[in-house]
Design an enzyme around this catalytic site. Structure first.
Site, PDB file in Angstrom:
ATOM      1  NE  ARG A  99      66.099 -55.813 -27.266  1.00 41.92           N
ATOM      2  CZ  ARG A  99      65.731 -54.938 -26.494  1.00 41.92           C
ATOM      3  NH1 ARG A  99      64.874 -55.269 -25.521  1.00 41.92           N
ATOM      4  NH2 ARG A  99      66.095 -53.735 -26.605  1.00 41.92           N
TER       5      ARG A  99
ATOM      6  CG  HIS B  14      70.095 -55.794 -24.195  1.00 38.83           C
ATOM      7  ND1 HIS B  14      70.424 -55.783 -25.628  1.00 38.83           N
ATOM      8  CD2 HIS B  14      71.148 -55.896 -23.833  1.00 38.83           C
ATOM      9  CE1 HIS B  14      71.506 -56.221 -25.920  1.00 38.83           C
ATOM     10  NE2 HIS B  14      71.979 -56.174 -24.620  1.00 38.83           N
TER      11      HIS B  14
ATOM     12  CE1 TYR C 229      64.273 -50.569 -25.086  1.00 37.02           C
ATOM     13  CE2 TYR C 229      64.906 -50.371 -22.711  1.00 37.02           C
ATOM     14  CZ  TYR C 229      64.680 -51.074 -23.977  1.00 37.02           C
ATOM     15  OH  TYR C 229      65.068 -52.589 -23.936  1.00 37.02           O
TER      16      TYR C 229
END
Length: 395
Positions: free
Chosen positions: A289, A293, A302
């Site tokens: 990705r 998200h 993160y």
């Protein structure tokens, strides 16, 4: 086209001392994956896995160009959607950036009679099913709940609840079997899309159990984009996701999810095996990705920038473009035309989104039950009284 056969119920095991799913490139994860187009745009004629399955594609030049056009178009539409959300025109958006090959490849692998059950990110699969790309925007703008007919397009409405669509797909697949629509090349099959994070949900594992026990004609297609919502893969599993299938009694295989050719070949083979009565299988599309998200997420919290850069070198569109150029299947004029076509489609999409009417808030009660409900009627009346209490107020 994909080819190869396996005996019903057979579960492929790792090759002794070797890769389970070989790949010619050096970008594969431990254990390998099926890859037919390297990040540099080099074609591999075929790949044979440890269980004896051979995967290949046999496309015409025009079909290769069509794949490229679809990849570019869905990325451009996705970028337009992200911009619309940032400008306040959509409530939220789930981007597919980086996952175009997994979606376009698997979408084209579906036959007309096959049924797909998406999450909320399968805009590329939706596009390959011939659905007007405006349709999901009504959902994310709050205008409707998804405007297409699942029966007409063989593509179910978007599912927001993580993993629940795998149970819906399993029930549908079991129904196909009970209706006698399997056991032949013209039979029906089902594909269920979900992400790596969803594999931790009970619904997904229950779907695996039921599909395995009832030999349901379903392909579980996991887009492993490495991070779920914000958790890395190592917090989801201690083994590669595709190997989980063995515990439920059906085959699992990992593919290069950034390779549209491998995605097509493996998905087409799995669906054909399912429709012929050979039961379920699990495909792990190993991808990444590239963005957030959803538009509410901040991936910089993160993951590190260098990791993102390393995956850019594996871009699913760039490798197809390199292949087309090397094989002289397409030239700069073609690439420019596709870019311009995608741009025009995106601008048209923007205008249509902005022209969508703003629904009255009370209409949220209209389609809860097909024949109405006293409880919902009471809630509607209470909602109307509440809104009426603000009439004439400055607030």
């Amino acid at each position: 086209m994909a080819n190869g056969e396996r005996e019903a119920g057979a579960v492929p095991l790792p090759a002794p001392g070797g890769a389970e799913h070989p790949t010619p490139g050096g970008d594969a994860p431990a254990g390998g994956f099926v890859q037919l187009l390297t990040p540099d745009g080099e074609r591999v004629d075929s790949v044979t896995t440890a269980d004896g399955m051979t995967y290949s594609v046999d496309f015409t030049d025009e079909e290769y160009r069509k794949l490229y056009a679809d990849l570019v178009t869905v990325r451009r539409l996705d970028a337009e959607a992200t911009a619309l959300q940032r400008q306040g025109e959509l409530g939220i958006w789930a981007s597919l950036l980086g996952q175009e090959a997994a979606q376009v490849g698997s979408g084209h692998a579906l036959r007309k009679q096959d049924m797909a059950f998406p999450t909320y990110r399968e805009h590329g699969v939706l596009y390959t099913r011939g659905i007007d790309p405006i349709m999901p925007f009504g959902l994310f703008r709050g205008v409707d709940q998804g405007g297409w007919d699942p029966n007409e397009y063989k593509f179910n409405t978007y599912t927001i609840v993580i993993g629940s669509q795998t149970l819906h797909a399993t029930g549908y697949a079991m129904g196909i079997t009970m209706d006698g629509k399997t056991g032949s090349p013209d039979g029906e099959a089902v594909i269920a899309y979900f992400g790596d994070g969803a594999t931790s949900q009970g619904d997904v594992n229950e779907a695996f159990v039921w599909s395995g026990v009832f030999n349901a004609p379903i392909v579980f297609f996991c887009q492993n984009n490495q991070y779920a919502i914000s958790e890395p893969l190592e917090r989801q599993t201690r083994i590669p996701l595709y190997r989980r299938a063995a515990g439920y009694g059906f085959p699992g295989i990992r593919i290069d999810g950034n390779d549209v050719l491998a995605t097509y070949a493996v998905t087409r083979a799995a669906l054909d095996q399912a429709r012929n009565g050979q039961g379920p299988s699990l495909i792990e599309a190993y991808t990444y990705r590239m963005g957030a998200h959803t538009s509410s997420d901040d991936p910089t919290r993160y993951r590190i920038a260098s990791e993102v850069e390393s995956w850019k070198a594996k871009d699913p569109i760039a490798r197809v473009k390199a292949f087309l150029a090397k094989q002289q299947i397409a030239d700069d004029t073609f690439f420019a035309e596709i870019d311009e076509s995608a741009k025009k489609l995106a601008l048209d999409l923007r205008e249509r989104v902005l022209a969508m009417p703003d629904p009255q808030p009370v209409t949220m009660f209209d389609n809860v039950y097909p024949h109405g409900s006293p409880e919902v009627d009471g809630q509607r009346a209470e909602f109307e009284r509440y809104h009426a209490s603000f009439e004439g107020s400055d607030h």
